[in-house]
Scaffold this motif. Structure first.
Motif, mmCIF file in Angstrom:
data_model
loop_
_atom_site.group_PDB
_atom_site.id
_atom_site.type_symbol
_atom_site.label_atom_id
_atom_site.label_comp_id
_atom_site.label_asym_id
_atom_site.label_seq_id
_atom_site.Cartn_x
_atom_site.Cartn_y
_atom_site.Cartn_z
ATOM 1 N N ILE A 28 24.693 41.441 50.376
ATOM 2 C CA ILE A 28 25.281 42.695 51.042
ATOM 3 C C ILE A 28 26.689 42.523 51.254
ATOM 4 O O ILE A 28 27.397 43.498 51.144
ATOM 5 C CB ILE A 28 24.516 42.593 52.494
ATOM 6 N N ALA A 29 27.224 41.278 51.576
ATOM 7 C CA ALA A 29 28.505 41.362 51.623
ATOM 8 C C ALA A 29 29.151 41.694 50.314
ATOM 9 O O ALA A 29 30.452 42.267 50.374
ATOM 10 C CB ALA A 29 29.016 39.696 52.035
ATOM 11 N N ASN A 30 28.847 41.206 49.289
ATOM 12 C CA ASN A 30 29.383 41.649 48.060
ATOM 13 C C ASN A 30 28.728 42.766 47.288
ATOM 14 O O ASN A 30 29.127 43.056 45.850
ATOM 15 C CB ASN A 30 29.182 40.504 46.907
ATOM 16 N N VAL A 31 28.043 43.913 47.796
ATOM 17 C CA VAL A 31 27.560 44.997 47.027
ATOM 18 C C VAL A 31 28.517 45.865 46.800
ATOM 19 O O VAL A 31 28.518 46.620 45.531
ATOM 20 C CB VAL A 31 26.722 45.666 48.105
ATOM 21 N N ASN A 32 29.677 46.065 47.406
ATOM 22 C CA ASN A 32 30.786 46.724 46.930
ATOM 23 C C ASN A 32 31.749 45.912 46.043
ATOM 24 O O ASN A 32 33.345 46.495 45.825
ATOM 25 C CB ASN A 32 31.595 47.535 47.977
ATOM 26 N N THR A 33 31.884 44.676 45.767
ATOM 27 C CA THR A 33 32.628 43.948 44.964
ATOM 28 C C THR A 33 32.809 44.444 43.668
ATOM 29 O O THR A 33 31.852 44.333 42.957
ATOM 30 C CB THR A 33 32.365 42.195 45.131
ATOM 31 N N VAL A 34 34.103 44.608 43.256
ATOM 32 C CA VAL A 34 34.271 45.197 41.796
ATOM 33 C C VAL A 34 35.148 43.995 41.029
ATOM 34 O O VAL A 34 36.054 43.432 41.747
ATOM 35 C CB VAL A 34 34.809 46.479 41.574
ATOM 36 N N THR A 35 35.014 43.921 39.804
ATOM 37 C CA THR A 35 35.925 43.247 38.957
ATOM 38 C C THR A 35 36.471 43.947 37.609
ATOM 39 O O THR A 35 36.058 45.158 37.592
ATOM 40 C CB THR A 35 35.281 41.852 38.579
ATOM 41 N N SER A 36 37.457 43.463 37.223
ATOM 42 C CA SER A 36 37.746 44.040 35.871
ATOM 43 C C SER A 36 36.843 44.246 34.812
ATOM 44 O O SER A 36 35.711 43.143 35.032
ATOM 45 C CB SER A 36 39.155 43.467 35.391
ATOM 46 N N THR A 37 36.707 44.860 33.989
ATOM 47 C CA THR A 37 35.705 45.132 33.082
ATOM 48 C C THR A 37 35.492 43.841 31.982
ATOM 49 O O THR A 37 34.753 43.605 31.413
ATOM 50 C CB THR A 37 35.865 46.351 32.137
ATOM 51 N N ASP A 38 36.643 43.186 32.060
ATOM 52 C CA ASP A 38 36.876 41.927 30.990
ATOM 53 C C ASP A 38 36.180 40.477 31.682
ATOM 54 O O ASP A 38 36.077 39.585 31.330
ATOM 55 C CB ASP A 38 38.018 41.513 30.427
ATOM 56 N N GLN A 39 35.723 40.943 32.954
ATOM 57 C CA GLN A 39 35.022 39.777 33.898
ATOM 58 C C GLN A 39 33.599 40.076 34.142
ATOM 59 O O GLN A 39 33.194 41.235 34.200
ATOM 60 C CB GLN A 39 35.756 39.607 35.106
ATOM 61 N N ASP A 40 32.774 38.842 34.752
ATOM 62 C CA ASP A 40 31.593 39.222 35.069
ATOM 63 C C ASP A 40 31.241 39.973 36.437
ATOM 64 O O ASP A 40 32.316 39.583 37.275
ATOM 65 C CB ASP A 40 30.707 37.929 35.239
ATOM 66 N N ALA A 41 30.403 40.909 36.649
ATOM 67 C CA ALA A 41 30.107 41.267 37.939
ATOM 68 C C ALA A 41 29.614 40.299 38.979
ATOM 69 O O ALA A 41 29.035 39.154 38.481
ATOM 70 C CB ALA A 41 29.166 42.483 37.593
ATOM 71 N N PHE A 42 29.699 40.721 40.240
ATOM 72 C CA PHE A 42 28.839 39.584 41.285
ATOM 73 C C PHE A 42 27.471 39.783 40.813
ATOM 74 O O PHE A 42 27.261 40.677 40.588
ATOM 75 C CB PHE A 42 29.196 40.237 42.685
ATOM 76 N N GLN A 43 26.956 38.424 40.853
ATOM 77 C CA GLN A 43 25.700 38.388 40.442
ATOM 78 C C GLN A 43 24.581 38.139 41.785
ATOM 79 O O GLN A 43 24.852 37.410 42.590
ATOM 80 C CB GLN A 43 25.170 37.130 39.583
ATOM 81 N N ALA A 44 23.875 39.286 42.123
ATOM 82 C CA ALA A 44 22.870 39.176 43.066
ATOM 83 C C ALA A 44 22.087 38.191 43.015
ATOM 84 O O ALA A 44 21.572 37.859 41.845
ATOM 85 C CB ALA A 44 22.267 40.520 43.349
ATOM 86 N N GLN A 45 21.535 37.387 44.253
ATOM 87 C CA GLN A 45 20.488 36.455 44.073
ATOM 88 C C GLN A 45 19.216 36.813 44.863
ATOM 89 O O GLN A 45 19.132 37.587 45.785
ATOM 90 C CB GLN A 45 21.058 35.133 45.046
ATOM 91 N N MET A 46 18.066 36.614 43.961
ATOM 92 C CA MET A 46 16.959 36.708 44.478
ATOM 93 C C MET A 46 16.023 35.524 44.410
ATOM 94 O O MET A 46 16.028 34.790 43.593
ATOM 95 C CB MET A 46 16.195 37.730 43.325
ATOM 96 N N LEU A 47 15.466 35.270 45.534
ATOM 97 C CA LEU A 47 14.605 33.965 45.702
ATOM 98 C C LEU A 47 13.275 34.274 44.916
ATOM 99 O O LEU A 47 12.689 35.210 44.856
ATOM 100 C CB LEU A 47 14.282 33.709 47.242
ATOM 101 N N ILE A 48 12.879 32.989 44.359
ATOM 102 C CA ILE A 48 11.522 32.608 43.862
ATOM 103 C C ILE A 48 11.080 31.894 44.667
ATOM 104 O O ILE A 48 11.422 30.656 44.938
ATOM 105 C CB ILE A 48 11.778 32.129 42.384
ATOM 106 N N MET A 49 9.769 32.372 45.192
ATOM 107 C CA MET A 49 9.004 31.616 46.386
ATOM 108 C C MET A 49 7.737 31.135 45.627
ATOM 109 O O MET A 49 7.212 32.104 44.864
ATOM 110 C CB MET A 49 8.799 32.238 47.633
ATOM 111 N N ARG A 50 7.246 30.006 46.261
ATOM 112 C CA ARG A 50 5.756 29.648 45.702
ATOM 113 C C ARG A 50 5.185 28.767 46.982
ATOM 114 O O ARG A 50 5.935 28.340 47.765
ATOM 115 C CB ARG A 50 5.897 28.921 44.620
ATOM 116 N N GLU A 51 3.804 28.698 46.905
ATOM 117 C CA GLU A 51 3.178 28.106 47.484
ATOM 118 C C GLU A 51 3.541 26.468 47.663
ATOM 119 O O GLU A 51 3.558 25.981 46.639
ATOM 120 C CB GLU A 51 1.553 28.051 47.560
ATOM 121 N N SER A 52 3.761 25.516 48.681
ATOM 122 C CA SER A 52 4.015 24.243 48.441
ATOM 123 C C SER A 52 2.752 23.508 48.317
ATOM 124 O O SER A 52 1.841 23.890 48.422
ATOM 125 C CB SER A 52 4.749 23.885 49.673
ATOM 126 N N GLN A 53 2.790 22.388 48.168
ATOM 127 C CA GLN A 53 1.664 21.353 47.605
ATOM 128 C C GLN A 53 0.736 21.294 48.825
ATOM 129 O O GLN A 53 -0.446 21.397 48.674
ATOM 130 C CB GLN A 53 2.188 19.786 47.118
#
Length: 130
Positions: A28-53
């Protein structure tokens, strides 16, 4: 199920939901973060969860969005290329806010289960002392 499994499972849920809240805060803090077209955009993170042992839940990993992001026309931006484009992250605020509400509710539910289990175990100990 052991005597303290409820606390262990609720604790794992608290930890997973806290991690989810942290990643959403960053997104959310980086939703409006922009970069120049020759750089990578901010990469949003998404959790992968699973049942523990032993029951409960754990964070299995974190996936990230496409670094190409999306091109946005913003000719007045100092980072804009010759055609007036900047690179923005591939995410939208409404989706992130929806997930934030779900993560908050999950955290609150796990906290309530922890509180209820502690009270139940405390009452059981009081019965045993009588």
């Amino acid at each position: 199920m052991g005597a303290f499994d409820t606390l262990r499972i609720a604790s794992s849920s608290l930890g997973a939901h806290q991690t989810w809240l942290d990643t959403l805060a960053s997104n959310i803090a980086n939703v409006n973060t922009v970069t120049s077209t020759d750089q990578d955009a901010f990469q949003a993170q998404m959790l992968i969860m699973r049942e523990s042992q032993g029951g409960g839940v754990e964070v299995a990993g974190i996936a990230v969005s496409d670094p190409a992001g999306r091109l946005v026309s913003d000719p007045s931006n100092p980072l804009a290329d010759a055609d007036g484009y900047v690179r923005a992250p591939e995410m939208d605020l409404s989706s992130q806010m929806t997930q934030l509400v779900m993560a908050q509710r999950g955290f609150q539910a796990a906290a309530q289960v922890t509180k209820d289990a502690q009270e139940t175990y405390g009452s059981a100990l009081q019965i045993g002392r009588a």
